[in-house]
Every structure is written in structure tokens, then in C-alpha cells.
Design a protein around this motif. Sequence first.
Motif, PDB file in Angstrom:
ATOM      1  N   ALA A  11       0.830  -1.209   0.000  1.00 57.58           N
ATOM      2  CA  ALA A  11       0.000   0.000   0.000  1.00 57.58           C
ATOM      3  C   ALA A  11       0.864   1.258   0.000  1.00 57.58           C
ATOM      4  N   LEU A  12       1.916   1.254   0.807  1.00 57.26           N
ATOM      5  CA  LEU A  12       2.800   2.417   0.873  1.00 57.26           C
ATOM      6  C   LEU A  12       3.572   2.607  -0.431  1.00 57.26           C
ATOM      7  N   SER A  13       3.734   1.523  -1.200  1.00 58.38           N
ATOM      8  CA  SER A  13       4.418   1.606  -2.488  1.00 58.38           C
ATOM      9  C   SER A  13       3.466   1.951  -3.631  1.00 58.38           C
ATOM     10  N   GLY A  14       2.182   2.141  -3.298  1.00 56.28           N
ATOM     11  CA  GLY A  14       1.197   2.468  -4.322  1.00 56.28           C
ATOM     12  C   GLY A  14       0.655   1.269  -5.066  1.00 56.28           C
ATOM     13  N   SER A  15       0.910   0.051  -4.549  1.00 58.24           N
ATOM     14  CA  SER A  15       0.434  -1.172  -5.209  1.00 58.24           C
ATOM     15  C   SER A  15      -0.773  -1.722  -4.446  1.00 58.24           C
ATOM     16  N   SER A  16      -1.918  -1.028  -4.549  1.00 53.34           N
ATOM     17  CA  SER A  16      -3.108  -1.445  -3.812  1.00 53.34           C
ATOM     18  C   SER A  16      -3.619  -2.799  -4.283  1.00 53.34           C
ATOM     19  N   GLY A  17      -3.360  -3.157  -5.556  1.00 53.39           N
ATOM     20  CA  GLY A  17      -3.788  -4.458  -6.054  1.00 53.39           C
ATOM     21  C   GLY A  17      -3.135  -5.587  -5.287  1.00 53.39           C
ATOM     22  N   ILE A  18      -1.841  -5.432  -4.987  1.00 53.59           N
ATOM     23  CA  ILE A  18      -1.141  -6.448  -4.201  1.00 53.59           C
ATOM     24  C   ILE A  18      -1.640  -6.441  -2.761  1.00 53.59           C
ATOM     25  N   VAL A  30      -4.607  -5.474  -1.411  1.00 49.54           N
ATOM     26  CA  VAL A  30      -5.953  -6.038  -1.244  1.00 49.54           C
ATOM     27  C   VAL A  30      -5.997  -7.479  -1.736  1.00 49.54           C
ATOM     28  N   GLY A  31      -5.325  -7.748  -2.863  1.00 54.48           N
ATOM     29  CA  GLY A  31      -5.297  -9.103  -3.385  1.00 54.48           C
ATOM     30  C   GLY A  31      -4.660 -10.075  -2.412  1.00 54.48           C
ATOM     31  N   ASN A  32      -3.667  -9.618  -1.661  1.00 57.44           N
ATOM     32  CA  ASN A  32      -3.016 -10.459  -0.670  1.00 57.44           C
ATOM     33  C   ASN A  32      -4.012 -10.929   0.388  1.00 57.44           C
ATOM     34  N   VAL A  33      -4.862 -10.033   0.872  1.00 56.94           N
ATOM     35  CA  VAL A  33      -5.843 -10.388   1.904  1.00 56.94           C
ATOM     36  C   VAL A  33      -6.915 -11.318   1.344  1.00 56.94           C
ATOM     37  N   VAL A  34      -7.512 -10.927   0.219  1.00 54.65           N
ATOM     38  CA  VAL A  34      -8.580 -11.746  -0.376  1.00 54.65           C
ATOM     39  C   VAL A  34      -8.026 -13.108  -0.795  1.00 54.65           C
ATOM     40  N   GLY A  35      -6.857 -13.097  -1.460  1.00 53.04           N
ATOM     41  CA  GLY A  35      -6.260 -14.352  -1.903  1.00 53.04           C
ATOM     42  C   GLY A  35      -5.840 -15.241  -0.746  1.00 53.04           C
ATOM     43  N   GLY A  83       9.792  -7.670  -6.044  1.00 56.23           N
ATOM     44  CA  GLY A  83       9.854  -8.720  -7.053  1.00 56.23           C
ATOM     45  C   GLY A  83       8.516  -8.979  -7.707  1.00 56.23           C
ATOM     46  N   ALA A  84       7.437  -8.943  -6.925  1.00 55.40           N
ATOM     47  CA  ALA A  84       6.101  -9.202  -7.461  1.00 55.40           C
ATOM     48  C   ALA A  84       5.694  -8.139  -8.476  1.00 55.40           C
ATOM     49  N   ALA A 131       6.611  -7.644 -16.209  1.00 52.52           N
ATOM     50  CA  ALA A 131       7.260  -8.455 -17.240  1.00 52.52           C
ATOM     51  C   ALA A 131       6.305  -9.464 -17.867  1.00 52.52           C
ATOM     52  N   ALA A 132       5.403 -10.025 -17.051  1.00 54.45           N
ATOM     53  CA  ALA A 132       4.495 -11.065 -17.545  1.00 54.45           C
ATOM     54  C   ALA A 132       3.209 -10.500 -18.114  1.00 54.45           C
ATOM     55  N   GLY A 133       3.000  -9.202 -17.983  1.00 53.58           N
ATOM     56  CA  GLY A 133       1.771  -8.605 -18.477  1.00 53.58           C
ATOM     57  C   GLY A 133       0.559  -8.928 -17.626  1.00 53.58           C
ATOM     58  N   LEU A 134       0.791  -9.296 -16.358  1.00 54.96           N
ATOM     59  CA  LEU A 134      -0.298  -9.585 -15.426  1.00 54.96           C
ATOM     60  C   LEU A 134      -0.530  -8.370 -14.538  1.00 54.96           C
ATOM     61  N   SER A 135      -1.741  -8.255 -14.033  1.00 52.38           N
ATOM     62  CA  SER A 135      -2.031  -7.147 -13.135  1.00 52.38           C
ATOM     63  C   SER A 135      -1.420  -7.415 -11.765  1.00 52.38           C
ATOM     64  N   GLU A 136      -1.195  -6.347 -11.000  1.00 54.22           N
ATOM     65  CA  GLU A 136      -0.683  -6.508  -9.642  1.00 54.22           C
ATOM     66  C   GLU A 136      -1.674  -7.274  -8.773  1.00 54.22           C
ATOM     67  N   ALA A 137      -2.972  -7.112  -9.050  1.00 62.53           N
ATOM     68  CA  ALA A 137      -3.981  -7.824  -8.265  1.00 62.53           C
ATOM     69  C   ALA A 137      -3.826  -9.331  -8.423  1.00 62.53           C
ATOM     70  N   VAL A 138      -3.592  -9.798  -9.662  1.00 64.89           N
ATOM     71  CA  VAL A 138      -3.417 -11.235  -9.899  1.00 64.89           C
ATOM     72  C   VAL A 138      -2.188 -11.751  -9.169  1.00 64.89           C
ATOM     73  N   ILE A 139      -1.095 -10.991  -9.222  1.00 64.05           N
ATOM     74  CA  ILE A 139       0.117 -11.390  -8.497  1.00 64.05           C
ATOM     75  C   ILE A 139      -0.164 -11.430  -6.994  1.00 64.05           C
ATOM     76  N   GLY A 140      -0.899 -10.446  -6.491  1.00 70.20           N
ATOM     77  CA  GLY A 140      -1.238 -10.427  -5.071  1.00 70.20           C
ATOM     78  C   GLY A 140      -2.109 -11.597  -4.670  1.00 70.20           C
TER      79      GLY A 140
END
Length: 317
Positions: free
Chosen positions: A60-67, A69-74, A196-197, A203-212
Motif C-alpha cells: 500500500a505504501l508503495s502504491g500497489s493497492s492491487g497487491i 488487497v489481493g493479498n488479503v482476499v487471496g 519482485g512481485a 514483465a508477464a503482463g499480469l495485473s498486480e492484483a493477480v500477483i497479489g
Amino acid sequence: MSAILLVVFGLLGLVFGGELLVRGAVSAAKSFGISPMVIGLTLVGFGTSTPELVTSLQAALSGSSGIAVGNVVGSNIGNVLLILGIAAMIAPIAVDAKAFRRDGAVVVIATVLCLGTVLFGEIDRLIGAGFLLALAAYLGFTLWSETRAGGTPAAAVYENEAEAVPGPETSVPVSMLIAVAGLVITIVGARLLVSGAVSIAEAAGLSEAVIGLTIVAIGTSMPELVTSVIAVRKGEGEVALGNVLGSNIFNILGILGVTALVQPMAIPAEIANLDVWVLCATTVVLIAFARTGWTISRREGALFVLAYAVYLGVLLT
């Protein structure tokens, strides 16, 4: 290649650091004479969720909200489908009806709150504070009711969770040093993992949410997996279930609450379109399986794991 190494070392740091943090905190609490029930309900629950907390905060502090929130839900999806599924495949898990009615109900309430927040589209500081107040109310009521009743099966589960933490008891200074070292390693691991995520997503063309939802969520859930497998191998399946229920409650109310207080976040649309609904469906199926004979069987565990494999396949394709 460097991004993959960052993720690998980050995950190792989270697992190793989280383990040290829990061991040190539990050992110190025992030295102070805190009851095993309180330790199991609070320190073990908070401790095994520390990797998720630190990772979501860092993201969140890095501006990657997808990771974040995705981390919690995932993690919550993985806790039930993957971790509880694997545990039940090792040995059927007996469910204490009274304890499950309370903690299962809180999991449902927390999941509904998560759904409402995701559909709202953002989680601000007011919502975060509300989540933390709800968590405090749950912990306070549970401690009060179990202390008042005394010797209940639910209290025994919390005590077993405390006893399931490996490692000898040490002096308070040594225990605190171990806990602090674990926290530092966890923080470093989270920074490596998030860095790294993000690189892998680009590089893989995936969203940060999917990685999270995948790499990060699975990695940060490793402490719960270790605890649950150890518990079922010792014939304490109720500890594995209590660990998953407690972790899911802490993840939503505690991790999202703390993260939003520090850094309000927008919710990625893709999580609202699919993943939060998978979380809701997973929670409903968990309740249904647990109430059928008050046992989660090997077959039901296998169905959980199969469902998780299908879910990952949908995400990655």
C-alpha cells in the motif's frame, strides 16, 4: 531472473521471520504468566498473520493497492481451499459445534464487510477504524465468554494453538530479541517480495492484483500451512480449523483495517468482479461442509484443493 530471486528470498524471509516472531512472542508471553488461551487467541492469531500484514502495508505504501488487497482476499481463499483442504486430506477434521457457531459467524460477518468494502470501491481510514473496532469487540467478547465459562472446548482449542508453537521457552530478554529479529526479517522479506512481485507483473503482463492473489497470497499463508499440517499430524485437527478461522478474521478486520489507517486504498475492479465473490462462495461452502456431521472429511478436503486449482487456472488464463 532477478525479480524471481527477489520473490523467493522475500518469501523465505516472511516464513522464517514470521516463525521467529511467533516463537519469541509466545515464549515471552508464557514467561509473563499469560494464559495459554489468551496466547492462542491473540498472539498466535496475530503472529501467523504478520506476513500478510507487513506485505500489505509495504504494498500500500508503495502504491500497489492491487497487491495489498489481493493479498488479503487471496490469503483467505487459500486458507480455506488450499490449507484447510490439505489438512483435511491428511486427516478428517472434527468441528466443535459451539466454537464454530461463534467463530464461523464472525468469519461470515467479516466476509460480508469485505464484500461491501470491495463493492464500495475503496477502503478509507474510517472504514479501517471500523474494522479494527470490530476486531477488538470480537477478541474482547471471546475472552470474556471463554473466561466466564471456563474449560470449554473452544478454550481448549486456543490453548492447543499456543502449545502447537514449536521451540523451547527461553528467558524474557532472549524471547523478545527473537521476536524483534523475526519482525525485522519479516519486514525485509516483505519489501523484497513486493518489489519482485511488481517486476514480475510488469514483465508477464499480469495485473498486480493477480500477483497479489496468487504468488503473494500463497507465500504469506505459509505460516498457517505449517501450523495446520503440524496440528493434524498430531491429531489436533480442531487447531487447524481454528487457525484458519482466526487467520481469516484477522486478515480482513486487522490487516485491511491497519493498512487502510496507514494508507487508504482504491479497490481494483477485477477483485470486485471475481475474487471477492469466490471468497464469499468459499466461506459459504466452508460453513456447509463444517455443519454436515460436524466434520470436514478427506473427500471435502480434496474438493477444496481441486476448487483452488480451478480458481488459480482461471486467474492465470
